[in-house]
Scaffold this motif. Structure first.
Motif, mmCIF file in Angstrom:
data_model
loop_
_atom_site.group_PDB
_atom_site.id
_atom_site.type_symbol
_atom_site.label_atom_id
_atom_site.label_comp_id
_atom_site.label_asym_id
_atom_site.label_seq_id
_atom_site.Cartn_x
_atom_site.Cartn_y
_atom_site.Cartn_z
ATOM 1 N N VAL A 1 20.406 139.926 8.482
ATOM 2 C CA VAL A 1 19.822 139.861 6.664
ATOM 3 C C VAL A 1 18.230 139.208 7.831
ATOM 4 O O VAL A 1 17.757 139.321 7.680
ATOM 5 C CB VAL A 1 20.663 139.203 5.968
ATOM 6 C CG1 VAL A 1 19.760 138.210 5.157
ATOM 7 C CG2 VAL A 1 21.631 138.593 5.374
ATOM 8 N N ILE A 2 18.566 138.390 8.810
ATOM 9 C CA ILE A 2 17.666 137.602 9.030
ATOM 10 C C ILE A 2 16.782 138.487 9.989
ATOM 11 O O ILE A 2 15.470 138.949 9.746
ATOM 12 C CB ILE A 2 18.300 136.268 10.109
ATOM 13 C CG1 ILE A 2 18.996 135.637 9.432
ATOM 14 C CG2 ILE A 2 17.249 135.851 11.429
ATOM 15 C CD1 ILE A 2 18.481 134.220 8.882
ATOM 16 N N ASP A 3 17.462 139.429 10.952
ATOM 17 C CA ASP A 3 17.010 140.307 11.727
ATOM 18 C C ASP A 3 15.721 141.013 10.443
ATOM 19 O O ASP A 3 15.133 141.876 10.627
ATOM 20 C CB ASP A 3 17.383 141.861 11.877
ATOM 21 C CG ASP A 3 18.085 140.286 13.680
ATOM 22 O OD1 ASP A 3 17.582 139.918 14.117
ATOM 23 O OD2 ASP A 3 18.915 140.787 14.361
ATOM 24 N N TRP A 4 16.645 141.846 9.083
ATOM 25 C CA TRP A 4 15.865 142.455 8.222
ATOM 26 C C TRP A 4 14.577 141.999 7.351
ATOM 27 O O TRP A 4 13.738 142.340 7.212
ATOM 28 C CB TRP A 4 16.515 143.248 7.237
ATOM 29 C CG TRP A 4 15.941 143.579 6.015
ATOM 30 C CD1 TRP A 4 15.636 144.861 6.554
ATOM 31 C CD2 TRP A 4 15.973 142.841 4.635
ATOM 32 N NE1 TRP A 4 15.228 145.178 4.337
ATOM 33 C CE2 TRP A 4 15.392 144.184 4.079
ATOM 34 C CE3 TRP A 4 16.237 141.611 4.600
ATOM 35 C CZ2 TRP A 4 14.885 143.864 2.720
ATOM 36 C CZ3 TRP A 4 16.043 141.404 2.816
ATOM 37 C CH2 TRP A 4 15.019 142.475 1.930
ATOM 38 N N VAL A 5 15.191 140.655 7.031
ATOM 39 C CA VAL A 5 13.160 139.599 6.753
ATOM 40 C C VAL A 5 12.797 140.091 7.680
ATOM 41 O O VAL A 5 11.837 140.245 6.918
ATOM 42 C CB VAL A 5 13.756 138.075 6.089
ATOM 43 C CG1 VAL A 5 12.760 137.376 5.523
ATOM 44 C CG2 VAL A 5 15.659 138.358 5.717
ATOM 45 N N SER A 6 12.993 139.515 8.798
ATOM 46 C CA SER A 6 11.879 138.468 9.727
ATOM 47 C C SER A 6 10.943 140.424 10.615
ATOM 48 O O SER A 6 9.850 140.473 10.849
ATOM 49 C CB SER A 6 12.112 138.709 10.827
ATOM 50 O OG SER A 6 13.304 139.303 11.879
ATOM 51 N N SER B 1 2.229 142.843 4.732
ATOM 52 C CA SER B 1 1.623 141.442 5.318
ATOM 53 C C SER B 1 0.169 141.315 4.088
ATOM 54 O O SER B 1 -0.343 140.665 4.055
ATOM 55 C CB SER B 1 1.132 142.082 6.825
ATOM 56 O OG SER B 1 0.631 140.821 7.405
ATOM 57 N N GLU B 2 -0.952 142.308 4.220
ATOM 58 C CA GLU B 2 -1.564 142.375 3.621
ATOM 59 C C GLU B 2 -1.822 142.126 2.064
ATOM 60 O O GLU B 2 -2.324 140.607 1.859
ATOM 61 C CB GLU B 2 -2.715 144.178 3.259
ATOM 62 C CG GLU B 2 -3.327 143.580 4.982
ATOM 63 C CD GLU B 2 -3.439 145.661 5.235
ATOM 64 O OE1 GLU B 2 -3.078 146.217 3.869
ATOM 65 O OE2 GLU B 2 -4.396 145.711 6.242
ATOM 66 N N SER C 1 16.155 128.496 10.301
ATOM 67 C CA SER C 1 15.914 127.728 9.430
ATOM 68 C C SER C 1 14.157 128.112 9.122
ATOM 69 O O SER C 1 14.202 127.462 7.893
ATOM 70 C CB SER C 1 15.096 125.924 10.857
ATOM 71 O OG SER C 1 16.139 125.994 10.556
ATOM 72 N N ALA C 2 13.580 128.942 9.289
ATOM 73 C CA ALA C 2 12.829 129.591 9.011
ATOM 74 C C ALA C 2 13.068 130.670 7.468
ATOM 75 O O ALA C 2 12.136 131.245 6.723
ATOM 76 C CB ALA C 2 11.811 130.859 9.435
ATOM 77 N N TYR C 3 13.813 130.721 7.106
ATOM 78 C CA TYR C 3 14.945 131.521 5.692
ATOM 79 C C TYR C 3 16.278 130.366 5.259
ATOM 80 O O TYR C 3 16.704 130.945 4.264
ATOM 81 C CB TYR C 3 15.636 132.987 7.098
ATOM 82 C CG TYR C 3 14.034 133.389 7.505
ATOM 83 C CD1 TYR C 3 13.253 134.469 6.517
ATOM 84 C CD2 TYR C 3 14.436 133.577 8.884
ATOM 85 C CE1 TYR C 3 11.879 134.514 7.625
ATOM 86 C CE2 TYR C 3 13.486 134.462 9.838
ATOM 87 C CZ TYR C 3 12.577 134.921 9.079
ATOM 88 O OH TYR C 3 11.324 135.174 9.955
ATOM 89 N N ASP D 1 5.196 138.287 8.930
ATOM 90 C CA ASP D 1 4.504 136.727 9.159
ATOM 91 C C ASP D 1 5.261 135.513 8.231
ATOM 92 O O ASP D 1 5.828 135.747 7.154
ATOM 93 C CB ASP D 1 2.642 136.668 7.833
ATOM 94 C CG ASP D 1 1.819 137.719 8.395
ATOM 95 O OD1 ASP D 1 1.575 137.353 9.276
ATOM 96 O OD2 ASP D 1 1.961 138.534 7.457
ATOM 97 N N VAL D 2 5.226 134.832 9.036
ATOM 98 C CA VAL D 2 6.610 133.523 8.117
ATOM 99 C C VAL D 2 5.694 132.729 7.480
ATOM 100 O O VAL D 2 5.127 131.959 8.142
ATOM 101 C CB VAL D 2 7.057 132.344 9.414
ATOM 102 C CG1 VAL D 2 8.571 131.886 9.305
ATOM 103 C CG2 VAL D 2 8.178 133.685 10.676
ATOM 104 N N GLU D 3 6.320 132.477 6.337
ATOM 105 C CA GLU D 3 5.719 131.455 5.248
ATOM 106 C C GLU D 3 6.404 129.806 5.479
ATOM 107 O O GLU D 3 8.111 130.135 4.773
ATOM 108 C CB GLU D 3 4.972 132.464 4.384
ATOM 109 C CG GLU D 3 4.020 133.284 4.767
ATOM 110 C CD GLU D 3 2.653 132.558 5.124
ATOM 111 O OE1 GLU D 3 2.214 131.608 4.813
ATOM 112 O OE2 GLU D 3 2.293 133.298 6.052
#
Length: 389
Positions: free
Chosen positions: A237-242, A275-276, A189-191, A247-249
């Motif tokens: 796909v999910i693992d790549w994004v995370s 992240s920065e 659900s984060a993505y 940081d989950v936005e």
């Protein structure tokens, strides 16, 4: 397709042998096992998703003697039926008589079926339903099913595709991606936007693995006995994004991660710098589109159109235009500084305001701010050619 009207089937008949699977969120059987309440082409049970208002309304209609509408069964064989239209209403009734939810009585108190007065129970049990039994080929049945709207909630595209391509592949896909009790839903659900019950996670998984050709993919895999490729690609796909964005936005939810994965997953990224940069862009008051931040970074932080960086307002543009034009007329050169450097007919041309565009002297992506001191007016040709240099 042939239809036969049945008027002697009661609620008690329908609910005989009713089973409800809390894990999968669906009613399974009725009519002493003869009736399959939710064949694979049917949507998940959604009447409880609005706080129970719709399922309570079904029960209150029965108690008041109101009709709950026509119900359609598909006659699969001599001794087997499946619900073609009406599974939400039937499941609501079955859930109520098995004490899965309560309704409010006339005093506003919660009341379960098991605790009801005998006359009220009898009224529910003895209600006769209007049921059409339909006979036809699979294509006829499913074509008819695609036209149905249930209680004002039309089938969405993925629910229709599930109906058209029902089979072992859809069954396994729904067990994995349409199960709201799946422990992975929270992470997904984060993505991914939407809900499991409305097939949004299944649709997204299929969209990603098929590169947007969901119908073709489902047709080709309809009779597969596993969904290994589907699960592997989706989780990849999910693992790549995370892994890239630690940081989950909230703006990540619902982005085209499948397309971004295909475009950028072979590139390497410095996770600390990523992240920065995310935090820097989130803190930049000139960034209007936060959803574009992630693709902007993946693409090398060059396409500022993704960020919808705040543009100069009209007052600023008019002020800068007037100042530039006054200077240019005195020097007898073009009021576009880049035209003035040239050797063609535009070297001395004074452009009108609507023929020019505002640009950052120091590019925004290189630290330039959207202020009057960092604004210059260029002719449209030069401004669009300048890009982000």
């Amino acid at each position: 397709m042939k239809t036969f009207l049945k008027t002697n089937i009661t609620v008690k008949d329908i609910c005989e042998g009713f089973v409800y699977n809390e894990l999968e969120g669906k009613g399974l059987f009725g009519l002493s096992g003869k009736l399959t309440i939710q064949p694979e082409y049917q949507r998940n049970y959604i009447y409880a998703s609005d706080g129970g208002k719709r399922e309570a309304a079904v029960i209150e209609s029965l108690l008041k003697g109101y009709p709950i509408g026509l119900i359609y069964f598909n006659k699969v064989s001599e001794n087997n039926l499946e619900v073609l239209d009406g599974q939400q209403r039937i499941t609501s009734v079955g859930r109520f008589v098995t004490d899965k939810f309560a309704i409010k009585d006339e005093n506003g108190m919660e009341q379960y079926f098991g605790g009801m007065a005998k006359d009220k129970k009898a009224k529910i049990w003895e209600t006769k339903l209007l049921i059409y039994e339909c006979e036809g080929t699979e294509s006829q049945i499913k074509e008819w099913f695609k036209t149905i709207n249930i209680a004002g909630v039309p089938l969405n595209n993925q629910e229709l595709l599930n109906a058209v391509y029902s089979g072992p592949f859809v069954t396994l896909g729904k067990e994995e991606f349409s199960n709201s009790q799946n422990a992975n839903i929270q992470k997904w659900s984060a993505y991914v936007a939407g809900s499991a019950n409305r097939q949004d996670f299944l649709e997204r998984a299929l969209d990603w693995v098929s590169r947007g050709n969901i119908g073709d993919y489902m047709s080709g895999h309809r009779f597969d006995k596993n969904i290994t490729e589907l699960k592997k690609y989706f989780n990849g796909v999910i693992d790549w994004v995370s892994s890239v964005f630690t940081d989950v936005e909230s703006e990540m939810r619902g982005l085209e991660w499948g397309r971004l994965y295909e475009t950028y997953h072979k590139k390497s990224y410095n996770l600390k710098k990523v992240s920065e940069e995310v935090q820097k862009l989130y803190g930049d008051p000139y960034v209007k589109n936060r959803k574009g931040i992630f693709e902007f970074i993946l693409g090398g932080s060059t396409d500022t159109k993704l960020l919808d960086v705040r543009v100069f307002d009209d007052a600023t543009k008019k002020s800068v235009y007037k100042k530039q034009t006054t200077k240019a007329e005195k020097k007898k050169i073009s009021n576009c500084s880049l035209c003035a450097l040239g050797h063609d007919a535009n070297k001395k041309k004074i452009w009108k305001l609507d023929e020019m565009e505002a640009d950052h002297v120091a590019a925004w992506s290189k630290g330039g701010k959207t202020t009057i001191k960092n604004c210059e007016m260029l002719c449209k040709t030069h401004n669009r050619a300048k890009g982000n240099r």
